[in-house]
Design a protein around this motif. Structure first.
Motif, PDB file in Angstrom:
ATOM      1  N   ALA A 114       0.824  -1.212   0.000  1.00  0.00           N
ATOM      2  CA  ALA A 114       0.000   0.000   0.000  1.00  0.00           C
ATOM      3  C   ALA A 114       0.858   1.262   0.000  1.00  0.00           C
ATOM      4  O   ALA A 114       0.570   2.226  -0.730  1.00  0.00           O
ATOM      5  N   LEU A 115       1.915   1.279   0.798  1.00  0.00           N
ATOM      6  CA  LEU A 115       2.748   2.485   0.897  1.00  0.00           C
ATOM      7  C   LEU A 115       3.564   2.718  -0.371  1.00  0.00           C
ATOM      8  O   LEU A 115       3.709   3.855  -0.827  1.00  0.00           O
ATOM      9  N   VAL A 116       4.099   1.650  -0.949  1.00  0.00           N
ATOM     10  CA  VAL A 116       4.873   1.823  -2.188  1.00  0.00           C
ATOM     11  C   VAL A 116       3.964   2.305  -3.314  1.00  0.00           C
ATOM     12  O   VAL A 116       4.335   3.209  -4.084  1.00  0.00           O
ATOM     13  N   ARG A 117       2.776   1.758  -3.420  1.00  0.00           N
ATOM     14  CA  ARG A 117       1.832   2.197  -4.441  1.00  0.00           C
ATOM     15  C   ARG A 117       1.442   3.658  -4.250  1.00  0.00           C
ATOM     16  O   ARG A 117       1.097   4.354  -5.216  1.00  0.00           O
ATOM     17  N   ALA A 118       1.542   4.143  -3.011  1.00  0.00           N
ATOM     18  CA  ALA A 118       1.239   5.554  -2.729  1.00  0.00           C
ATOM     19  C   ALA A 118       2.456   6.449  -2.919  1.00  0.00           C
ATOM     20  O   ALA A 118       2.401   7.648  -2.608  1.00  0.00           O
ATOM     21  N   ARG A 151      23.804  -2.580  11.839  1.00  0.00           N
ATOM     22  CA  ARG A 151      23.330  -1.467  11.033  1.00  0.00           C
ATOM     23  C   ARG A 151      22.142  -0.816  11.733  1.00  0.00           C
ATOM     24  O   ARG A 151      21.474  -1.446  12.562  1.00  0.00           O
ATOM     25  N   THR A 152      21.875   0.432  11.398  1.00  0.00           N
ATOM     26  CA  THR A 152      20.686   1.101  11.917  1.00  0.00           C
ATOM     27  C   THR A 152      20.007   1.857  10.790  1.00  0.00           C
ATOM     28  O   THR A 152      20.661   2.404   9.901  1.00  0.00           O
ATOM     29  N   VAL A 153      18.682   1.866  10.833  1.00  0.00           N
ATOM     30  CA  VAL A 153      17.871   2.658   9.908  1.00  0.00           C
ATOM     31  C   VAL A 153      16.757   3.301  10.713  1.00  0.00           C
ATOM     32  O   VAL A 153      16.462   2.882  11.850  1.00  0.00           O
ATOM     33  N   SER A 154      16.130   4.301  10.143  1.00  0.00           N
ATOM     34  CA  SER A 154      14.996   4.942  10.804  1.00  0.00           C
ATOM     35  C   SER A 154      13.842   5.079   9.826  1.00  0.00           C
ATOM     36  O   SER A 154      14.035   5.053   8.604  1.00  0.00           O
ATOM     37  N   GLY A 155      12.653   5.217  10.375  1.00  0.00           N
ATOM     38  CA  GLY A 155      11.467   5.398   9.554  1.00  0.00           C
ATOM     39  C   GLY A 155      10.520   6.391  10.183  1.00  0.00           C
ATOM     40  O   GLY A 155      10.417   6.468  11.412  1.00  0.00           O
ATOM     41  N   THR A 156       9.846   7.146   9.335  1.00  0.00           N
ATOM     42  CA  THR A 156       8.782   8.008   9.867  1.00  0.00           C
ATOM     43  C   THR A 156       7.787   7.157  10.635  1.00  0.00           C
ATOM     44  O   THR A 156       7.275   7.569  11.676  1.00  0.00           O
ATOM     45  N   ASN A 199       4.767   6.528  16.395  1.00  0.00           N
ATOM     46  CA  ASN A 199       5.077   5.966  15.076  1.00  0.00           C
ATOM     47  C   ASN A 199       5.366   4.476  15.066  1.00  0.00           C
ATOM     48  O   ASN A 199       5.953   3.972  14.122  1.00  0.00           O
ATOM     49  N   LEU A 200       4.952   3.742  16.096  1.00  0.00           N
ATOM     50  CA  LEU A 200       5.214   2.308  16.199  1.00  0.00           C
ATOM     51  C   LEU A 200       3.915   1.534  16.011  1.00  0.00           C
ATOM     52  O   LEU A 200       2.955   1.720  16.765  1.00  0.00           O
ATOM     53  N   ARG A 208      -0.178   9.339   6.833  1.00  0.00           N
ATOM     54  CA  ARG A 208       0.579   9.709   8.033  1.00  0.00           C
ATOM     55  C   ARG A 208       2.079   9.810   7.786  1.00  0.00           C
ATOM     56  O   ARG A 208       2.823  10.127   8.711  1.00  0.00           O
ATOM     57  N   VAL A 209       2.520   9.483   6.596  1.00  0.00           N
ATOM     58  CA  VAL A 209       3.945   9.606   6.285  1.00  0.00           C
ATOM     59  C   VAL A 209       4.121  10.456   5.024  1.00  0.00           C
ATOM     60  O   VAL A 209       3.194  10.618   4.237  1.00  0.00           O
TER      61      VAL A 209
END
Length: 597
Positions: free
Chosen positions: A23-27, A309-314, A561-562, A596-597
Motif C-alpha cells: 500500500a505504501l509503495v503504491r502511494a 546497522r541502523t535505519v529509521s522510519g517516519t 510511530n510504532l 501519516r507519512v
C-alpha cells in the motif's frame, strides 16, 4: 543517528508486513522491508527463470543435529532442520511442557523466508464470521456455557474495535490482490464484491465429505485457497492452458516454484519490486528498536555478514509473527526503561497469547484415489459458526470445518505422515519402523495416501492472561539475547469447544457414504505444545489504553510511530485460519499510513 531514513521501515515480509509495504509503495512512499530469512524466487520472478525452490522447504536439508541448548530438559536430543527455519541451537523457542519442564521447540516459527508463513502454508483463506468480532457482546450475561465455572469467558472476552462490516472492504481488497479461488454460495460471511477465481475440480476422495455435509444439512462451499487458477492481473502471474496441472503437491504446504500459490512475495512484493521507493533486505535480523520520547528513532539490525546497522522510519511497522514480534518489543524494552514503560506500562505485552482450538477426524474410504493431484482443501462449511449452533451447544464461539484433501498425500514429504517428533516440522520419517518396506510399504501407501481422508476444524481459544510470551530468564540465542518463553494452556471451555467440533467432524465422515470407516477423531486439548503455527495475540488492540497494547489503528498507545500488524494484534483468535484476516487488517493499516507519512 541512523545510517538511512525511510518513510516506513517494515520488519517482516509475511501476511502482516507485505500488505502495508504494498500500500505504501503504491502511494509513492519510500519503504524498506527487513526480513530475517532469504529471498527464494519462483520461476517467473527469477532472472534466469530457475526457481530457488527445489524440494520440500520444510524437510530436513542436512545431517542430523544435536540440541546443545543449555537449561532445557531436552538438551541432547537429535533434530533435523531446513533452510527456512532457525537452527534450534541458534534461536529456539522454549515452552513449559505438561511435566513442568522447559523444552526447546520449533513451534511458533512459521518460516524465515521472504513471504514468511505464506510461502509454506496450504493457502486456506477463510474470512472470520461476523460474531468473531464481537465475542464480549455475544456472551454478555450468559450463564449456560460449558466448562466455565468461574466466568472466565465473560471476564476475558473482548470485542474488536470494529466489526465485520468495517473490515469487509479490506477482505475484498486482500482477496483481489492476493489471488484466491473459491465459491461464495453457502458462506456465512457476506461479501460486497466477489473477487474469487473459479476453483478447480475437486479430488474424487472429497465426494465423501460433500456427501457427509449434505447428509447433516450443513451448507458447504469450495474452500477459498490462495492459489491462482486464472491469470492474475494485479500480480502479473499467468496460469497454464491446462488448469488442472496446477494441482500438484508443490502448491501444498511448502515452497511453490511455479508461483501459483499466492504467497506475499509473488502476490504483493514482487509486483512493486521495481518501484523506486521499494527496498527489500533479506537475511537481516533486527535485534532491537530504540526510541526518544514517543518516537522510535532507530531500528537496529545485523546484515547478512553480521555487521550492526541502523535505519529509521517516519513509521516503524513490526510484523515478525506474533511470538517474535512480542519478543522484539520485549528485547527493546530490556535495553531501555523508558521504552519499557511506554510499551508495557499496563503489563499486557506478551499476555493473552492465542492460538486456535483445532482438531478433527479421519477415515478410510473405498477405492484408491490419486491425492497427489489436489490442492489443500476442497470443501468447507460455516454451519458450526452459526449463532444458533453455538447457542444450542452452549459454546462461546464456533468455528469453520473443512477437509484436508492433501492430508497424508504430500508425495515429496511422505515422511511427514509418520512418526513426527515434538519439533513440529522436524520429521523422523520411517527410521523406526523396519516393516516399512516391500509389501508393508505398498500397503502403507494404499491405506494412507490412497484412502485416508480427514476433516479439520479451527475455532476460537478463550483468551487468558496466563497464556503469555516472556523472555526466558536463562536460555539465550546465538547473539546472547533471551529467547522467547511460551506459557500456554487450554481452558476447560476450550476443550468443550473442541469436543463438540471434533464430534461434528466425525459425523461428517460417518455420513460420507457406504464403506467409509472412521478411524479416529479428537483434538489438541491435552497437548500444551501444539499451536498449529497460528500464533496470535500478545499485543492485542482495543479502545482502552489500560486494557490493550495497541490502539484501533494497531499503533502502540504511547508511541507516535510504532505499529504492529501481524497476528499479535488480535484480541480473540477467530473461528478460522487467520492469514486472510491478518492481510485484510494490514491493508487497512497500510492505507491509514499513506496519510501519516
Amino acid at each position: 543517528m541512523a545510517d538511512e531514513a525511510f518513510d516506513a521501515v517494515i520488519i517482516g515480509s509475511g501476511a502482516g508486513g507485505a500488505p502495508v509495504a504494498h500500500a505504501l509503495v503504491r502511494a509513492g512512499k519510500r519503504v524498506l522491508v527487513l526480513e530475517k530469512g532469504p529471498l527464494f524466487h519462483a520461476q517467473h520472478t527469477s532472472a534466469d527463470g530457475l526457481s530457488d525452490f527445489k524440494r520440500d522447504e520444510e524437510f530436513a536439508t542436512g545431517a542430523e543435529k544435536v540440541l546443545r541448548v543449555q537449561g532445557v530438559a531436552n538438551t541432547g536430543v537429535s533434530f533435523y532442520s531446513s533452510h527456512v527455519e532457525p537452527d534450534l541451537n541458534d534461536e529456539p523457542h522454549v515452552y513449559r511442557d505438561s511435566d513442568g519442564r522447559d523444552k526447546a521447540t520449533i513451534e511458533g516459527y512459521t518460516a524465515q523466508v521472504v513471504g514468511g508463513g505464506t510461502q509454506l502454508y496450504g493457502g486456506v483463506s477463510l474470512r472470520f464470521a461476523p460474531d468473531d468480532f464481537r465475542l464480549r457482546t455475544v456472551n454478555r450475561d450468559r450463564d449456560d456455557l460449558r466448562a466455565d465455572p468461574n466466568g472466565d469467558v465473560a471476564r476475558e472476552a473482548r470485542d474488536w474495535p470494529f466489526g465485520y462490516d468495517d473490515l469487509e472492504p479490506w477482505y475484498c481488497r486482500a482477496e483481489e490482490l492476493i489471488g484466491i479461488n473459491g465459491t461464495r454460495d453457502g458462506q456465512l460471511k457476506p461479501a460486497s464484491v466477489d473477487n474469487y477465481q473459479q476453483p478447480l475440480a475437486p479430488n474424487s476422495i472429497s465426494a465423501h465429505v460433500a456427501a457427509g455435509m449434505d447428509a447433516l444439512g450443513y451448507r458447504r462451499y469450495r474452500t477459498p485457497l490462495a492459489v491462482i487458477t486464472e491469470d492474475h492481473a494485479p500480480s502479473g502471474r499467468t496460469v497454464p492452458a491446462d488448469r488442472e496441472s496446477i494441482k500438484t503437491a508443490f502448491v501444498n504446504r511448502y515452497g511453490d516454484p511455479l508461483g501459483w500459490k499466492s504467497n506475499t512475495w509473488v502476490s504483493l512484493l514482487h509486483p512493486v519490486s521495481a518501484e523506486p521507493g521499494f527496498s527489500l533486505r533479506a537475511n537481516c535480523s533486527v535485534t532491537h528498536l530504540s526510541a526518544t520520547g514517543p518516537r522510535v528513532t532507530a531500528v537496529h539490525y545485523r546484515d547478512p555478514l553480521g555487521r550492526e546497522r541502523t535505519v529509521s522510519g517516519t513509521v516503524v511497522v513490526v510484523a515478525c509473527s506474533a511470538i517474535e514480534s512480542v519478543r522484539l518489543l520485549q528485547l527493546s524494552a530490556e535495553r531501555d526503561a523508558a521504552f519499557a514503560d511506554r510499551i508495557n506500562g499496563n503489563d499486557l505485552l506478551g499476555r493473552y497469547f492465542l492460538t486456535h482450538c483445532f482438531g478433527g477426524a479421519s477415515a478410510r474410504v473405498p477405492g484408491r484415489h490419486d491425492k497427489s493431484r489436489t490442492l489443500d482443501s476442497d470443501w468447507a462449511t460455516d454451519a458450526c459458526a452459526a449463532p444458533e449452533f453455538v447457542r444450542a451447544n452452549n459454546l462461546w464461539a464456533g468455528g469453520a470445518i473443512y477437509n484436508n484433501t492433501s492430508d497424508s498425500a504430500l508425495p515429496i514429504s511422505m515422511a511427514r505422515t509418520w512418526a513426527a517428533n515434538d519439533m513440529d516440522t522436524m520429521w523422523k520419517g520411517y527410521l523406526y519402523d523396519l516393516d516399512m518396506r516391500g509389501d508393508g510399504f505398498d500397503g502403507y501407501l494404499t491405506e494412507n495416501f490412497g484412502r485416508q481422508l480427514s476433516v479439520a476444524f479451527m475455532a476460537n481459544q478463550v483468551p487468558l492472561p496466563t497464556n503469555r510470551i516472556t523472555l526466558h530468564p536463562a536460555v539465550r540465542d546465538k547473539w546472547n539475547r533471551p529467547v522467547a518463553n511460551i506459557d500456554k494452556g487450554w481452558h476447560g471451555h476450550d476443550r468443550a469447544v473442541m469436543d463438540v467440533l471434533a464430534e461434528q467432524c466425525r459425523r461428517i465422515l460417518a455420513a460420507g457414504g457406504d464403506g467409509v470407516q472412521v478411524i479416529g477423531h479428537g483434538h489438541v486439548g491435552n497437548d500444551v505444545r501444539r499451536i498449529a503455527n497460528h500464533v496470535l495475540g500478545g499485543a492485542r488492540f482495543g479502545t482502552d489504553p489500560d486494557d490493550s497494547v495497541l490502539d484501533p489503528d494497531c499503533r502502540a498507545w504511547r508511541f507516535d510511530n510504532l505499529y504492529v500488524t501481524d497476528g499479535s494484534f488480535m484480541p480473540t483468535s477467530g473461528g478460522a485460519n487467520p492469514t486472510l484476516t491478518i492481510q485484510a487488517n494490514a491493508f487497512r493499516v497500510g492505507d491509514l499510513l499513506t496519510t501519516r507519512v
